[in-house]
Design a protein around this motif. Sequence first.
Motif, PDB file in Angstrom:
ATOM      1  N   CYS A   1       8.193  16.349  -6.172  1.00  0.00           N
ATOM      2  CA  CYS A   1       9.179  15.950  -7.186  1.00  0.00           C
ATOM      3  C   CYS A   1      10.030  14.789  -6.703  1.00  0.00           C
ATOM      4  O   CYS A   1      10.292  13.839  -7.451  1.00  0.00           O
ATOM      5  CB  CYS A   1      10.061  17.143  -7.550  1.00  0.00           C
ATOM      6  N   CYS A   2      10.462  14.846  -5.443  1.00  0.00           N
ATOM      7  CA  CYS A   2      11.292  13.769  -4.899  1.00  0.00           C
ATOM      8  C   CYS A   2      10.518  12.457  -4.817  1.00  0.00           C
ATOM      9  O   CYS A   2      11.083  11.374  -5.035  1.00  0.00           O
ATOM     10  CB  CYS A   2      11.815  14.167  -3.518  1.00  0.00           C
ATOM     11  N   ILE A   3       9.224  12.534  -4.517  1.00  0.00           N
ATOM     12  CA  ILE A   3       8.406  11.320  -4.473  1.00  0.00           C
ATOM     13  C   ILE A   3       8.332  10.682  -5.857  1.00  0.00           C
ATOM     14  O   ILE A   3       8.505   9.458  -6.013  1.00  0.00           O
ATOM     15  CB  ILE A   3       7.002  11.642  -3.933  1.00  0.00           C
ATOM     16  N   PHE A   4       8.082  11.485  -6.864  1.00  0.00           N
ATOM     17  CA  PHE A   4       8.006  10.941  -8.223  1.00  0.00           C
ATOM     18  C   PHE A   4       9.354  10.379  -8.661  1.00  0.00           C
ATOM     19  O   PHE A   4       9.410   9.345  -9.336  1.00  0.00           O
ATOM     20  CB  PHE A   4       7.533  12.019  -9.196  1.00  0.00           C
ATOM     21  N   ILE A   5      10.447  11.030  -8.283  1.00  0.00           N
ATOM     22  CA  ILE A   5      11.782  10.524  -8.622  1.00  0.00           C
ATOM     23  C   ILE A   5      12.013   9.181  -7.945  1.00  0.00           C
ATOM     24  O   ILE A   5      12.499   8.220  -8.563  1.00  0.00           O
ATOM     25  CB  ILE A   5      12.858  11.542  -8.205  1.00  0.00           C
ATOM     26  N   TYR A   6      11.662   9.080  -6.667  1.00  0.00           N
ATOM     27  CA  TYR A   6      11.834   7.826  -5.932  1.00  0.00           C
ATOM     28  C   TYR A   6      11.029   6.690  -6.559  1.00  0.00           C
ATOM     29  O   TYR A   6      11.548   5.593  -6.780  1.00  0.00           O
ATOM     30  CB  TYR A   6      11.421   8.031  -4.476  1.00  0.00           C
ATOM     31  N   VAL A   7       9.776   6.958  -6.845  1.00  0.00           N
ATOM     32  CA  VAL A   7       8.910   5.920  -7.416  1.00  0.00           C
ATOM     33  C   VAL A   7       9.417   5.495  -8.788  1.00  0.00           C
ATOM     34  O   VAL A   7       9.484   4.295  -9.105  1.00  0.00           O
ATOM     35  CB  VAL A   7       7.455   6.424  -7.495  1.00  0.00           C
TER      36      VAL A   7
ATOM     37  N   HIS B   1       0.806  -1.219   0.000  1.00  0.00           N
ATOM     38  CA  HIS B   1       0.000   0.000   0.000  1.00  0.00           C
ATOM     39  C   HIS B   1       0.843   1.275   0.000  1.00  0.00           C
ATOM     40  O   HIS B   1       0.311   2.365  -0.140  1.00  0.00           O
ATOM     41  CB  HIS B   1      -0.920   0.012   1.231  1.00  0.00           C
ATOM     42  N   THR B   2       2.163   1.139   0.164  1.00  0.00           N
ATOM     43  CA  THR B   2       3.007   2.323   0.285  1.00  0.00           C
ATOM     44  C   THR B   2       3.091   3.094  -1.014  1.00  0.00           C
ATOM     45  O   THR B   2       2.997   4.325  -1.028  1.00  0.00           O
ATOM     46  CB  THR B   2       4.414   1.911   0.748  1.00  0.00           C
ATOM     47  N   LEU B   3       3.293   2.398  -2.145  1.00  0.00           N
ATOM     48  CA  LEU B   3       3.427   3.080  -3.437  1.00  0.00           C
ATOM     49  C   LEU B   3       2.181   3.891  -3.788  1.00  0.00           C
ATOM     50  O   LEU B   3       2.300   5.090  -4.107  1.00  0.00           O
ATOM     51  CB  LEU B   3       3.747   2.064  -4.534  1.00  0.00           C
TER      52      LEU B   3
ATOM     53  N   LEU C   1      20.877  18.822  -5.647  1.00  0.00           N
ATOM     54  CA  LEU C   1      21.641  17.729  -5.057  1.00  0.00           C
ATOM     55  C   LEU C   1      20.740  16.736  -4.334  1.00  0.00           C
ATOM     56  O   LEU C   1      20.954  15.520  -4.394  1.00  0.00           O
ATOM     57  CB  LEU C   1      22.678  18.293  -4.086  1.00  0.00           C
ATOM     58  N   LEU C   2      19.718  17.243  -3.655  1.00  0.00           N
ATOM     59  CA  LEU C   2      18.795  16.363  -2.948  1.00  0.00           C
ATOM     60  C   LEU C   2      18.052  15.459  -3.916  1.00  0.00           C
ATOM     61  O   LEU C   2      17.932  14.245  -3.688  1.00  0.00           O
ATOM     62  CB  LEU C   2      17.804  17.202  -2.139  1.00  0.00           C
ATOM     63  N   SER C   3      17.552  16.028  -5.001  1.00  0.00           N
ATOM     64  CA  SER C   3      16.846  15.216  -5.988  1.00  0.00           C
ATOM     65  C   SER C   3      17.783  14.193  -6.633  1.00  0.00           C
ATOM     66  O   SER C   3      17.387  13.057  -6.910  1.00  0.00           O
ATOM     67  CB  SER C   3      16.211  16.107  -7.050  1.00  0.00           C
ATOM     68  N   LEU C   4      19.046  14.587  -6.865  1.00  0.00           N
ATOM     69  CA  LEU C   4      20.011  13.657  -7.450  1.00  0.00           C
ATOM     70  C   LEU C   4      20.318  12.513  -6.496  1.00  0.00           C
ATOM     71  O   LEU C   4      20.395  11.350  -6.904  1.00  0.00           O
ATOM     72  CB  LEU C   4      21.294  14.403  -7.814  1.00  0.00           C
ATOM     73  N   LEU C   5      20.484  12.814  -5.206  1.00  0.00           N
ATOM     74  CA  LEU C   5      20.733  11.766  -4.227  1.00  0.00           C
ATOM     75  C   LEU C   5      19.545  10.817  -4.102  1.00  0.00           C
ATOM     76  O   LEU C   5      19.716   9.606  -3.923  1.00  0.00           O
ATOM     77  CB  LEU C   5      21.051  12.394  -2.868  1.00  0.00           C
ATOM     78  N   MET C   6      18.333  11.359  -4.195  1.00  0.00           N
ATOM     79  CA  MET C   6      17.147  10.512  -4.179  1.00  0.00           C
ATOM     80  C   MET C   6      17.148   9.562  -5.367  1.00  0.00           C
ATOM     81  O   MET C   6      16.816   8.377  -5.236  1.00  0.00           O
ATOM     82  CB  MET C   6      15.894  11.380  -4.200  1.00  0.00           C
ATOM     83  N   ALA C   7      17.532  10.070  -6.542  1.00  0.00           N
ATOM     84  CA  ALA C   7      17.576   9.232  -7.741  1.00  0.00           C
ATOM     85  C   ALA C   7      18.641   8.151  -7.601  1.00  0.00           C
ATOM     86  O   ALA C   7      18.421   6.984  -7.967  1.00  0.00           O
ATOM     87  CB  ALA C   7      17.845  10.092  -8.972  1.00  0.00           C
ATOM     88  N   ILE C   8      19.816   8.503  -7.061  1.00  0.00           N
ATOM     89  CA  ILE C   8      20.893   7.526  -6.885  1.00  0.00           C
ATOM     90  C   ILE C   8      20.488   6.459  -5.877  1.00  0.00           C
ATOM     91  O   ILE C   8      20.692   5.258  -6.100  1.00  0.00           O
ATOM     92  CB  ILE C   8      22.184   8.237  -6.440  1.00  0.00           C
TER      93      ILE C   8
END
Length: 315
Positions: free
Chosen positions: A253-259, A132-134, A172-179
Motif C-alpha cells: 500500500c505504501c509503495i502505491f501511495i508513494y508512486v 528503472h526504480t519505478l 499515520l505511516l501511510s499519511l506521512l508517505m503521501a505527504i
Amino acid sequence: MLKSKYFVPFLLLLVLATACRYQPLVPSSAAEGGDSVRFYSRMYALNSNFQIEADTLWLHVLPFMDTVPLLRGDEVVVAEFDVHPQDSVDSVWVKVARDQETIGWIQEHRLLDNIVPVDPISRFIHFFSNAHTLPFFLVLAVFFLWFVYRAVRRKQIKLIWLNDIDSGFPILLSLLMAIAATTYNSIQHFVPETWERYYYAPTLNPFDVPFILGFFIVCVALALLVGVAMLDDLFHQTKAEVAFFYLVGLVSCCIFIYVFFTYVNVYIAYVCLVAYAAGCIRWLCKPERYPYVCGACGAKLRTKGICPHCGALNE
C-alpha cells in the motif's frame, strides 16, 4: 509511547519549527569566494568528490593531445574549472583527478552524466531517481499482493485488514508517505534546481536547507520513527506470522501511495492529499473503534464474530 491522536498536532509543531529558518543551499567553498562563486549555478564546487558510473570515461591531458581513462568505480575530485567560449557543445570544462598520475579535463555535461556523488544520501537519491526504480517498485508491490493473496486463499493465514489492528500508526505511516511524496512532487515541479543543489550538497539537518526541503526531511524522519513504533505495536498484538503478512500488505500500500503522489500531476496530488488526510484524521479521531476483546487471544475486535488474529469465534 506517544498516542496516535496527539501525533498530528505534534507533526504540525515540527513543521512550524522547520519554517523558522530559510537558508539557501550554498556550498561552503562558494561562501568563501573565489572561482567557485562563479560556478555556483552549476550546483557543485571545487573539491567535490564523485564516483564514476560509466564503464570508461576519458580525460583530456594538456595540451589536449593525449587522454587517460577513468573506469567504473573510480573516485575523482574536482580540481579546477575553466571556460572555453569557442566550444559550441559545452563551454565549461572541469579538471578532475583520481590520483597524481590520472588528472585531466572533461566537458561538464559528459562528467555529470556519468558520475554520482560519493555521499550516501546522494547515492540513495540517485537510486530512487533511476528510470528503472519505478517499474521495480510496482513489480515488487504486485508481487507482495499476489503473495498475500495466495497465502489467504490457501488458508495459511487469516487476513488482517488495515483497520483490524488497534493502532493508529499504520494510518499515520501511510499519511506521512503521501505527504512526503507530494512534497517531493512539488519540489520537482516548482523548484527542481533546489533539489539538484541538495543532491550535490545533502544534509539530514532540516534547519540548514530551504523550508520545503526541511519539511520533506522531517516527513521522512517521522515516517521512520512511526514505522519503528508500528512494528513494536503490531508484534505485541498478534502472532509473528500474521504480523509478517500484514506488513507485506502495508508495504505494498505504501509503495502505491508513494508512486501515485510522486508521479501524478502536482495539483491533482494536492486535492487527493487533502481528501486522504481528512479521511485519515477522521478515522484516527473515531471513538471506541474496538469495543470488544477476543476471548481466546485477547486481541481487540471491532465487532463480535470470528477473530481475524486467531480465528476463534466470539459470540
